[in-house]
Design a protein around this motif. Structure first.
Motif, short mmCIF file in Angstrom:
data_model
loop_
_atom_site.label_atom_id
_atom_site.label_comp_id
_atom_site.label_asym_id
_atom_site.label_seq_id
_atom_site.Cartn_x
_atom_site.Cartn_y
_atom_site.Cartn_z
N GLY A 154 0.81 -1.20 0.00
CA GLY A 154 0.00 0.00 0.00
C GLY A 154 0.85 1.26 0.00
O GLY A 154 2.07 1.21 0.17
N THR A 155 0.18 2.39 -0.18
CA THR A 155 0.85 3.70 -0.26
C THR A 155 1.99 3.66 -1.28
O THR A 155 3.07 4.16 -1.06
CB THR A 155 1.38 4.15 1.12
OG1 THR A 155 0.41 3.84 2.14
CG2 THR A 155 1.59 5.66 1.15
N VAL A 156 1.71 3.02 -2.41
CA VAL A 156 2.69 2.93 -3.50
C VAL A 156 2.51 4.17 -4.37
O VAL A 156 1.44 4.39 -4.95
CB VAL A 156 2.49 1.65 -4.31
CG1 VAL A 156 3.41 1.64 -5.53
CG2 VAL A 156 2.77 0.43 -3.43
N LEU A 157 3.56 4.97 -4.46
CA LEU A 157 3.47 6.28 -5.10
C LEU A 157 4.25 6.38 -6.41
O LEU A 157 4.02 7.32 -7.19
CB LEU A 157 3.98 7.36 -4.15
CG LEU A 157 3.34 7.41 -2.75
CD1 LEU A 157 3.98 8.52 -1.92
CD2 LEU A 157 1.83 7.65 -2.87
N THR A 158 5.17 5.45 -6.65
CA THR A 158 6.03 5.55 -7.82
C THR A 158 6.22 4.18 -8.49
O THR A 158 6.08 3.14 -7.84
CB THR A 158 7.43 6.06 -7.44
OG1 THR A 158 8.08 5.08 -6.60
CG2 THR A 158 7.34 7.40 -6.68
N PRO A 159 6.58 4.16 -9.78
CA PRO A 159 6.89 2.89 -10.44
C PRO A 159 8.04 2.16 -9.75
O PRO A 159 8.04 0.92 -9.71
CB PRO A 159 7.27 3.33 -11.86
CG PRO A 159 6.47 4.57 -12.09
CD PRO A 159 6.50 5.28 -10.76
N ALA A 160 9.00 2.89 -9.21
CA ALA A 160 10.11 2.24 -8.51
C ALA A 160 9.61 1.47 -7.30
O ALA A 160 10.10 0.37 -7.00
CB ALA A 160 11.15 3.29 -8.08
N GLN A 161 8.63 2.01 -6.59
CA GLN A 161 8.06 1.29 -5.45
C GLN A 161 7.26 0.08 -5.91
O GLN A 161 7.21 -0.94 -5.20
CB GLN A 161 7.17 2.23 -4.62
CG GLN A 161 7.96 3.22 -3.79
CD GLN A 161 7.07 4.13 -2.97
OE1 GLN A 161 5.98 4.51 -3.40
NE2 GLN A 161 7.52 4.48 -1.78
N VAL A 162 6.64 0.17 -7.09
CA VAL A 162 5.97 -1.01 -7.65
C VAL A 162 6.97 -2.14 -7.82
O VAL A 162 6.72 -3.28 -7.43
CB VAL A 162 5.32 -0.67 -9.01
CG1 VAL A 162 4.78 -1.95 -9.67
CG2 VAL A 162 4.19 0.35 -8.84
N ASP A 163 8.13 -1.83 -8.39
CA ASP A 163 9.17 -2.84 -8.57
C ASP A 163 9.64 -3.40 -7.24
O ASP A 163 9.82 -4.62 -7.09
CB ASP A 163 10.36 -2.23 -9.32
CG ASP A 163 10.07 -2.00 -10.80
OD1 ASP A 163 9.22 -2.72 -11.36
OD2 ASP A 163 10.70 -1.11 -11.38
N GLU A 164 9.84 -2.52 -6.27
CA GLU A 164 10.30 -2.96 -4.96
C GLU A 164 9.28 -3.89 -4.32
O GLU A 164 9.64 -4.93 -3.74
CB GLU A 164 10.56 -1.74 -4.07
CG GLU A 164 11.30 -2.06 -2.79
CD GLU A 164 11.61 -0.82 -1.95
OE1 GLU A 164 12.18 -0.98 -0.86
OE2 GLU A 164 11.28 0.31 -2.39
#
Length: 219
Positions: A76-86
């Protein structure tokens, strides 16, 4: 890398979340607590959890919880594509964001991850539909008008399901779940930061079990 979102996977995730109709929203400061928290939640009857990227422990917590076959773990609280990858690399099975980000939604779809973006207005709901999505997070629910607002939005958007989050508690839980447009509610009361910090896992289980019981339709 997967480039097309799997409709069957989306359905499986939605069905798992809808099974108990409650999605605990966790802010975990210490990933070492993740296994105990996962055990406490499943003991209380829940099968899905949203671990927010509000702390540095999120990815490690997702990785630890994802080892349980009986728990569907999302980010949750995913704000960026980089966080999607993480999140995806840590084992997250779905993604939730507080608002609608075309970049985040697109990247989730490219990675084959079901995504539930935040939508607070009719315009944002139409953006979600344009992106091929039919389930959105309604956040912050109570501040946006709560049950009345969802009823108003559900009237023209009959195919959309909502996950209201923000201000949902034991006092208004039944009102939200009475709406056919609500897939599930996001809540924090059973995973309050003070409970997690103190390691009160028995209390987490008790509150979770009570919430699950309260979410069941009355006979």
């Amino acid at each position: 890398m997967t480039t097309v979102q799997d409709d069957e996977q989306i359905a499986d995730v939605s069905e798992t979340i809808a099974a108990t109709r409650i999605l605990p929203v966790v802010v975990l400061e210490d990933a070492a607590s993740a296994p105990a928290l996962a055990a406490a939640l499943t003991a209380g009857g829940l099968r899905a959890i949203e671990v927010t990227f509000r702390t540095a422990a999120a990815a490690d917590a997702i990785r630890a919880m994802s080892e349980r076959p009986d728990l569907l773990v999302g980010a949750g609280t995913v704000l960026t594509p980089a966080q999607v990858d993480e999140a995806a690399d840590a084992g997250a099975r779905f993604v939730v964001s507080p608002g609608f980000s075309p970049a985040v939604v697109r990247h989730c779809q490219q990675r084959g991850l079901p995504v539930f973006p935040g939508a607070a207005t009719a315009t944002e709901i139409q953006m979600a539909l344009d992106a091929g999505l039919t389930t959105v997070k309604f956040f912050p629910a109570e501040q946006l008008g709560g049950v009345k607002m969802i009823k108003a939005l559900a009237a023209p958007f009959r195919s959309v399901r909502f996950i209201p989050t923000g201000g949902v508690n034991t006092g208004n839980l039944a009102d939200y779940l009475a709406l056919s447009a609500v897939l599930a509610v996001g809540g924090t009361w059973m995973v309050a930061p003070a409970l997690l910090a103190a390691g009160q896992w028995d209390e987490v289980t008790r509150l979770t079990a009570a919430a699950v019981e309260a979410s069941r339709p009355s006979a």
